[in-house]
Design an enzyme around this catalytic site. Structure first.
Site, PDB file in Angstrom:
ATOM      1  N   CYS A 296     -53.577 -20.430  -3.632  1.00  0.00           N
ATOM      2  CA  CYS A 296     -55.025 -20.907  -3.762  1.00  0.00           C
ATOM      3  C   CYS A 296     -56.076 -19.971  -4.360  1.00  0.00           C
ATOM      4  CB  CYS A 296     -55.479 -21.430  -2.373  1.00  0.00           C
ATOM      5  SG  CYS A 296     -54.863 -23.064  -2.277  1.00  0.00           S
TER       6      CYS A 296
ATOM      7  N   ASP B 111     -53.352 -31.419   4.387  1.00  0.00           N
ATOM      8  CA  ASP B 111     -54.360 -32.198   3.969  1.00  0.00           C
ATOM      9  C   ASP B 111     -53.963 -33.716   4.557  1.00  0.00           C
ATOM     10  OD1 ASP B 111     -55.688 -30.677   2.251  1.00  0.00           O
ATOM     11  OD2 ASP B 111     -54.554 -31.327   0.302  1.00  0.00           O
TER      12      ASP B 111
ATOM     13  N   GLY C 138     -40.736 -37.277  -9.059  1.00  0.00           N
ATOM     14  CA  GLY C 138     -41.625 -36.228  -9.447  1.00  0.00           C
ATOM     15  C   GLY C 138     -41.481 -35.821 -11.246  1.00  0.00           C
ATOM     16  N   HIS C 139     -41.591 -34.767 -11.323  1.00  0.00           N
ATOM     17  CA  HIS C 139     -41.440 -34.396 -12.762  1.00  0.00           C
ATOM     18  C   HIS C 139     -41.449 -32.863 -12.983  1.00  0.00           C
ATOM     19  CE1 HIS C 139     -42.661 -34.654 -17.120  1.00  0.00           C
ATOM     20  NE2 HIS C 139     -43.330 -33.333 -16.949  1.00  0.00           N
ATOM     21  N   SER C 140     -40.549 -32.478 -14.055  1.00  0.00           N
ATOM     22  CA  SER C 140     -40.269 -31.127 -14.215  1.00  0.00           C
ATOM     23  C   SER C 140     -40.534 -30.670 -15.825  1.00  0.00           C
ATOM     24  CB  SER C 140     -38.936 -30.709 -13.678  1.00  0.00           C
ATOM     25  OG  SER C 140     -37.966 -31.430 -14.414  1.00  0.00           O
TER      26      SER C 140
ATOM     27  N   ASP D  50     -58.073 -28.420   6.856  1.00  0.00           N
ATOM     28  CA  ASP D  50     -57.138 -27.128   6.635  1.00  0.00           C
ATOM     29  C   ASP D  50     -58.066 -26.133   5.779  1.00  0.00           C
ATOM     30  OD1 ASP D  50     -56.885 -28.847   4.357  1.00  0.00           O
ATOM     31  OD2 ASP D  50     -54.799 -28.014   3.984  1.00  0.00           O
TER      32      ASP D  50
END
Length: 729
Positions: free
Chosen positions: A409, A479, A529-531, A614
């Site tokens: 982050c 979240d 998902g995706h890669s 959070d």
């Protein structure tokens, strides 16, 4: 678009164990790496103790930090990934290493440097009531705990050492010396099964006996141990030796998993290697240090051989990875032994001769050798930085000192600019979108059910794919948990560095194992998902959750509410310092392990909160300000009550800041005295704790429940009437 010129990763080199040989190898590898190799170090912890300084540490001459090689710093310096875990098995045919809690790690070329242990298997009660002198870190930690009990008056000071030899004698004298400084003399007993104290160095027998007599160490020769109990060591046909701390130094024993893995071993269970340090019949597998048996030139277990083997192992690993020629290891026949005598004095032995005087000068020689060895790891060279461009656009001149972009982050877009852009977006028109940007997750109406949805992705800050995936999953679920929802599903988005198809499969296996473990534990499933491949590792998740009651937003806080924080802050500062090689490995390890811990139970405990969020990229102050603005209240923070990760405040005092720090501070100013700890209020957190506004009078009870569940929670302040603002007190 410019194309990346980074070499494609095609080979996995795995080093199992952070022993002396591997530590030196990593340092040399950093100076001249092999392009296309992904190097991994597997070790139970973030540090590895140096055996040469162990007696001096036990005697009190060196601190624990002096004793330890920082493997986190070393791995970062070498461009290696560090996996903290204990190897449990190796499959030389499948070329995989089983690591406790992590599954299988695949390799093309691997080396074992896992040492040995000193828990004598045939002595009854030793495993339950004593410990071995090896592994060194466990013994050092156990000794420190024992000294603490003695100082507090909670334990007697009797010590029994099972096994003489140079190692047992050194430790007996070191412990006697340290205890004498606490006012306890004549309380250490050395139990030797043979007639000589040091059969491997006969010339020093009388010298060691005299030195131990001076320190009040009682020596029992020709003594056989029958059993170890909680307060004594029982001998065959002799009197009982009282002992409050029992340590075994009687030789070394091979780790059972090595022989159980089907590797060729000698009669004692140590893995056989040839003159090139290769394990016969096992393609691409090498072994060094105390865990290896040098079949071509057998030698006793000693650190000097491990140190001398490092250049040969490096050359042969390079050869195995590139198709080059192998070298042979020819260990010397004898070596100088400098044996410490408890106090800062030593005796020297070589070629069957012994020299005791001048003892203090010999100690200084030994200390100098040891300090120079450790300096190789505490003072790592500064590697050459990239060349500054000849032309630089306006606004990009930072005096040549451009901060490296943080991971996690710490790499977020500035909060002020993000808020500005989002506020300009069109008003939402769909009736089934209950809430949008501004809270931790959006709330969607799905028939009679409300679903929350959020997305997070993190720029990698650890090269351990599995741990990074765990942290990314915990971070994303934060979240959902903060909204009071139960995790439901996740879409995984992964960017891998350029690597071969085989390495892609290995990396994705580790990532799916790490993320899947967290998600399934929280009751969610990976549904797709995706890669892709790119410049560096990035892991993101889109997560959903289901609400059974009203969502907990940031807008429900009330005047007089107390503020509860469930996790320390300061991780961003530690990670920023880590990138420069300035953070202690134990501190880095502590935050990574904490980030990997799910927090669903903490959210459940706080389900009655009026408001909750959070604490992530915008820092504690930024997320507290979000509550204040949404709830139209002011906050008062008790800075002394805010929990901080070990090492963070000192690094902040030294000037370390995350990339987003200045933007966070501008977006959520805090009124009060400036200090290093106050600066940490703006430190970006990854997988940070929850910040909850709870009813006055209930906070302490909730903190008690959170701490009982293992969370480092604290009441850090309260809310009051007034325009949104944060003040310190």
């Amino acid at each position: 678009m410019p194309m990346t010129g980074d070499p494609i990763l095609t080979r996995d080199l795995v080093l199992v164990g952070g022993g002396h040989t591997h530590a030196l190898l990593l340092r040399m590898w950093a100076m001249k790496p092999v392009a296309g190799v992904q190097i991994t170090l597997i070790n139970p912890g973030p540090t590895a103790p140096y055996s040469g300084m162990l007696p001096g540490h036990i005697a009190g001459h060196y601190s624990r930090e002096d004793l330890d090689i920082d493997l986190v710093k070393l791995a970062h310096f070498a461009g290696a990934r560090l996996i903290e875990g204990t190897a449990e098995a190796i499959d030389p045919l499948a070329k995989t290493i089983s690591v406790a809690g992590r599954g299988e790690i695949a390799y093309d070329v691997a080396s074992l440097d896992v040492g040995l242990h000193a828990v004598t298997p045939h002595i009854a009660g030793l495993a339950a009531h004593g410990m071995g002198a090896k592994p060194l870190d466990r013994y050092a930690d156990g000794w420190a705990r024992f000294l603490g009990r003695v100082r507090a008056g909670d334990s007697g000071a009797n010590v029994a050492v099972i096994g003489g030899g140079v190692a047992g004698s050194e430790l007996a004298m070191a412990m006697a010396y340290q205890l004498s400084k606490l006012g306890h003399r004549d309380c250490v007993t050395l139990i030797e099964a043979g007639a000589q104290l040091a059969a491997e160095v006969p010339a020093v027998d009388r010298v060691l006996a005299a030195a131990m007599a001076e320190l009040g160490v009682q020596v029992l020769r020709n003594a056989q141990v029958s059993e170890v109990t909680s307060g004594s060591v029982e001998l065959c046909g002799q009197s009982v030796v009282p002992s409050d701390f029992t340590v075994a130094a009687a030789g070394g024993f091979a780790h059972g998993w090595i022989a159980q893995s089907g590797l060729p071993c000698d009669d004692a269970g140590f893995v056989k290697v040839d003159a090139q340090l290769q394990v016969p019949g096992c393609d691409g597998l090498f072994a060094v240090g105390d865990c290896a048996h040098l079949s071509a030139s057998p030698r006793p277990k000693a650190g000097v051989f491990a140190v001398r083997a490092a250049p040969v192992l490096l050359a042969n690993l390079r050869a195995a990875l590139t198709g080059g020629q192998f070298k042979s290891f020819a260990p010397q026949n004898d070596y100088l032994k400098l044996i410490s005598l408890g106090e800062q004095a030593a005796v020297a032995a070589k070629w069957g001769r012994c020299l005791r005087q001048p003892g203090k000068a010999l100690w200084r020689i030994k200390d100098g050798i040891d300090q120079r060895f450790m300096a190789k790891f505490s003072s790592l060279p500064t590697m050459e930085r990239s060349v500054r461009p000849a032309l630089l656009a306006q606004g990009g001149d930072h005096g040549g000192d451009v901060q490296m972009l943080c991971g996690g982050c710490g790499a977020k877009v500035a909060p002020g600019r993000l808020e500005q852009v989002l506020s300009a977006q069109p008003r939402m028109l769909r009736e089934d979108v209950v809430s949008g940007p501004g809270d931790d997750a959006a709330v969607l109406q799905m028939g009679s059910v409300q679903q929350v949805i959020s997305v997070d992705h993190l720029r990698g800050f650890t090269a351990d794919h599995g741990q990074m995936a765990r942290i990314a999953a915990v971070h994303a679920l934060g979240d959902v948990w903060a909204m009071g929802a139960a995790p439901q599903s996740a879409l995984l988005s992964v960017t891998l560095p350029r690597m071969s198809a085989d390495l892609q499969a290995r990396a994705m296996t580790e990532i799916l194992h790490g993320a899947g473990d967290v998600l399934r534990g929280a009751g969610a499933e990976i549904v797709g998902g995706h890669s892709t491949m790119g410049a560096e590792l990035t892991i993101g998740l889109t997560v959903t959750g289901l609400l059974t009651g009203k969502a907990i937003s940031v807008g429900g806080a009330q005047v007089a509410d107390e503020l509860v924080l469930t996790r320390p802050i300061g991780s961003g500062t530690i990670l920023a310092a880590m990138m420069k090689g300035h953070a202690r490995g134990v501190d880095v390890s502590a935050i990574l392990n904490k980030m990997s811990e799910p927090q669903g139970d903490a959210a459940s405990i706080l389900k009655s909160s009026h408001a909750m969020t959070d604490v992530t990229g915008f820092g504690l102050a930024g997320h507290l300000m979000a509550i204040c603005r949404a709830s139209n209240v002011a906050a008062e923070v008790h800075l002394a009550s805010v929990p901080i990760f070990p090492g963070a405040e000192a690094l902040a005092e030294a000037g370390h800041r995350s990339t987003i720090f200045d933007d966070n501070r501008a977006h959520a100013p805090v009124f009060g005295p400036e200090s290093a700890k106050a600066a940490l209020l703006h430190d970006p957190q990854t997988a940070g704790g929850f910040l909850a506004a709870v009813s006055a009078g209930h906070a302490n009870e909730l903190v008690t429940q959170l701490r009982a569940a293992g969370h480092e929670a604290a009441v850090i302040g309260r809310l009051k009437a007034g325009p949104p603002a944060i003040t310190l007190r």
